[in-house]
Enzyme design. Structure first.
Site, PDB file in Angstrom:
ATOM      1  N   SER A 111       0.830  -1.194   0.000  1.00 30.44           N
ATOM      2  CA  SER A 111       0.000   0.000   0.000  1.00 30.44           C
ATOM      3  C   SER A 111       0.876   1.261   0.000  1.00 30.44           C
ATOM      4  O   SER A 111       1.678   1.463  -0.899  1.00 30.44           O
ATOM      5  CB  SER A 111      -0.947  -0.049   1.207  1.00 30.44           C
ATOM      6  N   HIS A 136      -2.432  -1.244  -4.290  1.00 31.45           N
ATOM      7  CA  HIS A 136      -3.889  -1.284  -4.413  1.00 31.45           C
ATOM      8  C   HIS A 136      -4.419   0.147  -4.358  1.00 31.45           C
ATOM      9  O   HIS A 136      -3.660   1.104  -4.209  1.00 31.45           O
ATOM     10  CB  HIS A 136      -4.523  -2.174  -3.337  1.00 31.45           C
TER      11      HIS A 136
END
Length: 207
Positions: A111, A136
């Site tokens: 992330s 993501h």
């Protein structure tokens, strides 16, 4: 005295930080291991990316720039990700300061951790062989009136677009590719991260 306490809120871990004793002209001097490595221009970015940790990392970057604006800084990353705003404060400082910032993933960079890994100086972004990288789209949750929920949803979409634009810039991927590949959790091995452009190489040993 160099200071680097990324986990001061976690006293059990803090109590186990090794100390390094050095001989100087004025006698012995002791450092915690992170402070000693900071003298070598090494910063550790570990654990959840949140405001307190981000402030410490930003302070260390600015301090090392003031010490020597022409010498590289290394950030070692082992992070599951965290708050976008905290991560962006680190990212913007990395781009702002004069020294090149080399990034190295050990363990995981997920992330926001992956975003910071990719944001290192071109040609100076690395993974260790067993590292995992995950990209993501940003996550968000909000409760309240429908109009407020709509406002926050629009803001998340703006943030998503900003992050995707920066990832496209740092990786060389097309924007459409980034949008597709960040739609869900997308895990990569070290080799895959190199192929994708998130990092420039794999470090198996020094030298």
């Amino acid at each position: 005295m160099y200071k680097n306490y990324n986990d001061v809120t976690e006293s059990p871990r803090n109590a186990l930080i090794p100390m390094v004793v050095e001989q100087t002209a004025k006698g012995e001097r002791s450092y915690d291991i992170y402070s000693r490595l900071l003298k070598e221009r090494v910063i550790f970015l570990t654990g959840q990316v949140e405001d307190h940790m981000a402030n410490l990392v930003v302070a260390q970057l600015l301090f090392l720039e003031s010490e020597n604006p022409d010498q590289d800084i290394s950030i070692y990353i082992n992070s599951p990700g965290g708050a976008v705003t905290a991560g962006m404060s680190i990212y913007d400082t990395m781009q702002f300061i004069k020294p090149d910032v080399s990034t190295v993933c050990m363990g995981q960079a997920c992330s926001m951790g992956a975003f910071l890994l990719a944001g290192g100086a071109k040609g100076k972004r690395f993974c260790l062989p067993s590292a995992r990288v995950m990209i993501h789209q940003p996550l968000g949750g909000f409760q309240g009136q429908a109009s407020d929920i709509q406002i926050h949803a629009q803001e998340i979409l703006k943030i998503k677009n900003t992050l995707n634009e920066r990832l496209a810039f740092h990786t060389g991927q097309e924007m459409a590719t980034i949008e597709r590949d960040t739609d869900r959790d997308n895990f990569m091995s070290a080799d895959q991260a190199v192929a994708y452009g998130l990092v420039d190489g794999i470090l198996s040993q020094r030298g």
